[in-house]
Scaffold this motif. Structure first.
Motif, PDB file in Angstrom:
ATOM      1  N   GLN A  37       0.873  -1.160   0.000  1.00  0.00           N
ATOM      2  CA  GLN A  37       0.000   0.000   0.000  1.00  0.00           C
ATOM      3  C   GLN A  37       0.914   1.214   0.000  1.00  0.00           C
ATOM      4  N   ASN A  38       0.960   1.884  -1.129  1.00  0.00           N
ATOM      5  CA  ASN A  38       1.930   2.972  -1.289  1.00  0.00           C
ATOM      6  C   ASN A  38       1.598   4.187  -0.441  1.00  0.00           C
ATOM      7  N   ASP A  39       0.299   4.419  -0.225  1.00  0.00           N
ATOM      8  CA  ASP A  39      -0.096   5.670   0.433  1.00  0.00           C
ATOM      9  C   ASP A  39      -1.308   5.385   1.299  1.00  0.00           C
ATOM     10  N   ASN A  81      -3.533   5.077  -8.251  1.00  0.00           N
ATOM     11  CA  ASN A  81      -4.453   6.199  -8.007  1.00  0.00           C
ATOM     12  C   ASN A  81      -5.537   5.852  -7.001  1.00  0.00           C
ATOM     13  N   GLY A  82      -5.221   4.922  -6.124  1.00  0.00           N
ATOM     14  CA  GLY A  82      -6.145   4.579  -5.052  1.00  0.00           C
ATOM     15  C   GLY A  82      -7.249   3.629  -5.428  1.00  0.00           C
ATOM     16  N   SER A 101      -2.423  -3.230  -3.081  1.00  0.00           N
ATOM     17  CA  SER A 101      -1.957  -4.139  -4.140  1.00  0.00           C
ATOM     18  C   SER A 101      -1.511  -5.441  -3.509  1.00  0.00           C
ATOM     19  N   TRP A 102      -1.692  -6.521  -4.239  1.00  0.00           N
ATOM     20  CA  TRP A 102      -1.216  -7.804  -3.734  1.00  0.00           C
ATOM     21  C   TRP A 102      -0.677  -8.632  -4.887  1.00  0.00           C
TER      22      TRP A 102
END
Lengths: 395, 162
Positions: free
Chosen positions: A339-341, A377-378, A348-349
């Motif tokens: 999870q970037n943010d 972009n979420g 993401s997995w």
């Protein structure tokens, strides 16, 4: 992204965290790098021959001469019992095929690695270097300045042992960053997002390592990737880990990394990068090893007038299992998370299924199928399916 | 049963002996184990004998090296002989000295033990510390990995009144 997965594929051989199943939680006995990976010592070659590959026929008799196939070039050179000179060379060829939603399918053969490594060890002093050829990628490790087909030197350093038992060493030069679990699967998001892989993410700096039985650690003062131009891209900071082995087949640790660059190579802005996490390896039985790493990642960039600082916090990690039903045959399953943010959501997995067979001395083949569900972009999901087949031979 | 009671003879063959060694570089832990432990009592001395032919260290090649350095073909067992007078047969912990024989060499060696009495049997755990060179054992070394001279030894067994 599709090509990025492949171009970042494993290029540094011999980093097998699952050796903990044989109670080798530390790496210093088998590798010139005290934190593992890369050039093997004579002992590492012996263990490679004894423990890594599949053996055929009946076990050796008690008084039978030991196999020398693990030595350099299958025993062509028996090596130096005092390890004054170490040599190694790896060639790895990859075939990959990738299918990405709403994008054309891609397939290709790539020479993933063609490296040679050597170390000179005199008294307490060591000089170690690698030199290789990269057909594609590995640009941060390149010595030449072509878009592809470059000479590369992933690591080169000078070291001095600080004690007679060789528990402590100081090294200076271009080094693998000490962080997390060092394994051959360096396209794992935990490696690429933290930029601590052994492909081309090495940095120049000064490192202190300690290997003392149950406790091992390495801490590095990062002085930048001196093979990168211009100098504004150089990162300065630290990276390190501490690992404790409470039981012979259980190792747990923590990692931390903080660096700053005037110009981050990915975002092209000033950047403070942080990564802090924990990791562990456990072999409940000889035939299975579990690995886990989870890291908090914080990237801080200059913001706008309205928001002076842009701090993005996320997480990345993985859980994997290595099964060895027969010596030399490994079946692997891995789950990754990213999870970037945190503030924007978007999880993401990825799931891997793979197999590797060390079928002969100095040779292995590997196949992996990877499915990634990448969120950008979420909320935008992209499914990527990748098939990889590799063959490796080392001298 | 009183300490050093000459009528209380012991015997048994159920036990485990383990040595704990370290090797450089990096203090690599090497543990070797065998279950071939026997206890005998002649009324004067209690003798614990460990057969070394089947010591395992977890790696076949290392097992071979261990037996080679111990020269088990010549010295197939290790033993500790302790005068009964030094032992407390009421259970508990204690320290004693015994004649430890390894690799054909005998040395008086102090050891620590814990004995738990269970009816007519004792569960005993003992530990001692040795130096390989004191027993004429060549320091094992294999392609750059060298075992340290100091080794800890633990033995546990169940002894019953014979």
């Amino acid at each position: 992204m599709a090509m990025g997965v492949v171009l970042l594929w494993p290029k540094d051989a011999h980093a097998y965290a699952w050796m903990v199943r044989h109670e080798y939680s530390a790496c210093v006995q088998c590798h010139a790098d005290p934190s593992g990976g890369g050039l093997l010592t004579s002992y590492g070659r012996a263990q490679s021959e004894t423990l890594l590959r599949t053996h055929y026929g009946k076990p050796p008799e008690e008084d039978e001469e030991e196999s020398t196939y693990g030595n350099f070039a299958w025993g062509l050179w028996k090596g130096d019992p005092k390890d004054m000179l170490l040599f190694g060379a790896d060639v790895r060829e990859l075939y990959y095929a990738q299918s990405t939603k709403n994008a054309p399918n891609v397939s290709k053969f790539i020479l993933m690695q063609a490296d040679a490594q050597a170390q000179l060890h005199v008294d307490r002093f060591r000089a170690n270097a690698s030199l290789g050829y990269a057909e594609q990628g590995a640009l941060p490790a390149s010595l030449t300045r072509n878009p592809d087909k470059n000479l590369v030197s992933r690591t080169h350093w000078l070291g001095v042992e600080l004690d007679e038992d060789k528990k402590m060493m100081i090294r200076a030069g271009r080094l693998n960053l000490p962080f997390g679990i060092r394994s051959i699967e360096h396209t794992l998001w935990a490696r690429s997002v933290t930029r601590t892989d052994t492909n081309s993410a090495q940095q120049d700096g000064l490192a202190f390592s300690y290997n003392g039985g149950k406790l091992r650690t390495e801490v590095m003062a990062v002085l930048g990737n001196l093979q990168l131009r211009p100098y504004q891209y150089h990162e300065y900071g630290y990276s390190g880990y501490v690992e404790y082995t409470p039981k012979p087949k259980l190792a747990v640790g923590v990692s931390s990394l903080v660096t700053h660059a005037d110009l981050d190579i990915q975002t092209q802005t000033p950047m403070w990068r942080q990564a802090h996490g924990f990791f562990g390896r456990y072999a409940p039985a000889r035939w299975v090893v579990l690995g886990l790493e989870q890291d908090l990642v914080i990237n801080s960039q200059p913001g706008s007038a309205a928001q002076p600082h842009n701090n993005i916090a996320g997480t990345v990690g993985y859980l994997n299992a290595d099964f060895e039903p027969l010596q030399g045959v490994h079946l692997m399953a891995t789950l990754e998370d990213q999870q970037n943010d945190f503030s924007r959501g978007g999880f993401s997995w990825a799931a891997w299924a793979g197999a590797v067979w060390f079928f002969l001395p100095h040779a292995d083949v590997r196949a992996d199928v990877i499915y990634q569900d990448v969120t950008t972009n979420g909320s935008t999901h992209t499914g990527i399916t990748t098939f990889l087949a590799q063959a490796q031979v080392f001298l | 049963m009183a300490p050093g009671d000459a009528d209380a003879k012991l015997g048994g063959s159920a036990g485990t002996a383990t040595f704990h060694a370290k090797a450089t570089p990096g203090d690599l832990a090497i543990d070797g184990t065998t279950n071939e432990v026997a206890v005998a009592d002649d009324g004067t001395n209690v003798t614990v004998t460990v057969q070394l032919g089947n010591v395992t260290t977890g790696i076949g090649l290392r097992d071979r090296h261990t037996k080679k350095y111990l020269e088990v073909t010549k010295f197939g067992s290790a033993s500790l002989q302790v005068p009964r007078a030094q032992l407390n047969f009421n259970g508990g912990t204690g320290d004693a000295n015994g004649a430890l024989t390894i690799h054909g060499t005998t040395r008086q060696t102090p050891f620590h033990y814990t004995a738990t009495k269970n009816g007519t049997s004792f569960t005993v755990k003992g530990s001692t510390h040795i130096k390989l060179t004191d027993f004429g054992i060549e320091i094992p070394s294999y392609v750059g990995v060298t075992v340290k001279n100091d080794v800890d030894v633990d033995v546990s067994f169940t002894a019953v009144d014979a």
